[in-house]
Motif scaffolding. Structure first.
Motif, PDB file in Angstrom:
ATOM      1  N   VAL A 113       5.532 -52.478 -11.194  1.00  0.00           N
ATOM      2  CA  VAL A 113       4.379 -52.484 -10.294  1.00  0.00           C
ATOM      3  C   VAL A 113       4.854 -52.472  -8.849  1.00  0.00           C
ATOM      4  O   VAL A 113       4.340 -51.707  -8.009  1.00  0.00           O
ATOM      5  N   ARG A 114       5.836 -53.291  -8.563  1.00  0.00           N
ATOM      6  CA  ARG A 114       6.360 -53.376  -7.195  1.00  0.00           C
ATOM      7  C   ARG A 114       6.994 -52.045  -6.773  1.00  0.00           C
ATOM      8  O   ARG A 114       6.778 -51.560  -5.650  1.00  0.00           O
ATOM      9  N   GLU A 115       7.771 -51.476  -7.677  1.00  0.00           N
ATOM     10  CA  GLU A 115       8.420 -50.187  -7.386  1.00  0.00           C
ATOM     11  C   GLU A 115       7.371 -49.100  -7.132  1.00  0.00           C
ATOM     12  O   GLU A 115       7.481 -48.318  -6.177  1.00  0.00           O
ATOM     13  N   PRO A 121       2.141 -45.915  -1.683  1.00  0.00           N
ATOM     14  CA  PRO A 121       1.301 -46.892  -0.975  1.00  0.00           C
ATOM     15  C   PRO A 121      -0.186 -46.550  -1.086  1.00  0.00           C
ATOM     16  O   PRO A 121      -0.582 -45.397  -0.939  1.00  0.00           O
ATOM     17  N   GLY A 122      -0.972 -47.598  -1.391  1.00  0.00           N
ATOM     18  CA  GLY A 122      -2.419 -47.425  -1.477  1.00  0.00           C
ATOM     19  C   GLY A 122      -2.911 -46.772  -2.744  1.00  0.00           C
ATOM     20  O   GLY A 122      -4.117 -46.572  -2.914  1.00  0.00           O
ATOM     21  N   GLN A 123      -2.006 -46.445  -3.666  1.00  0.00           N
ATOM     22  CA  GLN A 123      -2.404 -45.711  -4.867  1.00  0.00           C
ATOM     23  C   GLN A 123      -2.128 -46.454  -6.167  1.00  0.00           C
ATOM     24  O   GLN A 123      -2.289 -45.890  -7.248  1.00  0.00           O
ATOM     25  N   VAL A 124      -1.749 -47.724  -6.051  1.00  0.00           N
ATOM     26  CA  VAL A 124      -1.439 -48.512  -7.247  1.00  0.00           C
ATOM     27  C   VAL A 124      -2.274 -49.786  -7.257  1.00  0.00           C
ATOM     28  O   VAL A 124      -2.224 -50.584  -6.316  1.00  0.00           O
ATOM     29  N   ALA A 125      -3.069 -49.949  -8.301  1.00  0.00           N
ATOM     30  CA  ALA A 125      -3.876 -51.156  -8.485  1.00  0.00           C
ATOM     31  C   ALA A 125      -3.377 -51.906  -9.718  1.00  0.00           C
ATOM     32  O   ALA A 125      -2.750 -51.316 -10.605  1.00  0.00           O
ATOM     33  N   VAL A 126      -3.678 -53.187  -9.771  1.00  0.00           N
ATOM     34  CA  VAL A 126      -3.339 -54.003 -10.945  1.00  0.00           C
ATOM     35  C   VAL A 126      -4.631 -54.343 -11.682  1.00  0.00           C
ATOM     36  O   VAL A 126      -5.602 -54.809 -11.070  1.00  0.00           O
ATOM     37  N   GLY A 127      -4.645 -54.080 -12.969  1.00  0.00           N
ATOM     38  CA  GLY A 127      -5.777 -54.454 -13.805  1.00  0.00           C
ATOM     39  C   GLY A 127      -5.500 -55.786 -14.473  1.00  0.00           C
ATOM     40  O   GLY A 127      -4.531 -55.922 -15.224  1.00  0.00           O
TER      41      GLY A 127
END
Length: 240
Positions: A113-115, A121-127
């Motif tokens: 997730v961090r990678e 940037p701005g395109q990764v969310a956590v469910g």
């Protein structure tokens, strides 16, 4: 607050589950792209997509349906389900997704997730999908001992675009969202929180908004299909 109409994909069709049970799926549209166009035509600013088969398989399964949706609408779409490696993340973003949602890997491989958040940037969310406050993974089939807030705070400095918080026992049940838990999470983290699970009426959206918590938005599915929630009316209410 943004209202995210939901398109949950199972076997290429647009469905809704009851409390996350795959065997309790109701088919609402066998043309997901047409459903996405309908939402966009009604004014939706975003569309929330879930590859339900993919969540269980651990890899994309409804890719054809997702690609058809991306070709059919110009509004940004976010997708969760079966996205568990950098190659899949990159492939989906290259195909035009605005945001990928990482769920199971957020628990099992937080470094990914961090990678990904650094790379896109701005395109990764956590469910974060939870039952009784504990995070569930692999299409909600496996419960962990990880607490919701604990997982959210683990990504506080990772550059994650949003957290999609789902109360599984509320999902598809038309009983209203877990307003308090959602608001508490939004207050606890600086990451924008999107409410999911049980949003079934205008009153539910108003209740979330009136907490005063810094919520980014809310996801609704079954209520829109059943006609219990009018999309245009809801969008107008959230703008007021």
């Amino acid at each position: 607050m943004i209202l995210y109409p939901a398109i949950d994909l199972k076997d290429g069709q647009c469905v809704r589950l009851y409390k996350g049970a795959m065997e309790k799926a109701t088919v609402f549209n066998d043309d997901p792209a047409a459903q996405a166009r309908a939402f966009a035509d009604q004014g939706a600013e975003w569309i929330h997509l879930v590859d339900l088969n993919g969540a269980f398989a651990g890899k994309p399964v409804n890719a054809g349906a997702v690609e058809a949706i991306l070709q059919a609408v110009s509004v940004p779409c976010q997708l969760g389900g079966g996205i568990r490696d950098m190659a899949t993340i990159e492939a989906w973003l290259d195909k035009g997704l605005a945001r990928v949602i990482l769920g199971t890997v957020a628990v099992e491989n937080p470094d990914l997730v961090r990678e990904a958040a650094r790379a896109f940037p701005g395109q990764v969310a956590v469910g974060i999908d939870a039952r009784n406050g504990r995070v569930a993974t692999k299409g909600w089939a496996e419960e962990t001992d990880v607490q919701v807030t604990e997982l959210a705070l683990a990504f506080e400095d990772a550059g994650v675009a949003a957290i999609i918080y789902t109360d599984i026992d509320r999902d598809g049940a038309m009983g209203g969202p877990n307003v308090k838990a959602t608001a508490d999470l939004a207050w606890a983290t600086s990451i924008p929180v999107i409410a999911s699970g049980g949003v079934s009426s205008l009153a539910d959206l108003v209740a979330l908004k009136e907490t005063g918590a810094p919520l980014n938005g809310a996801i609704s599915g079954r209520a829109l299909y059943d006609g219990k929630l009018d999309l245009a009316e809801a969008l107008a209410a959230l703008k007021d």
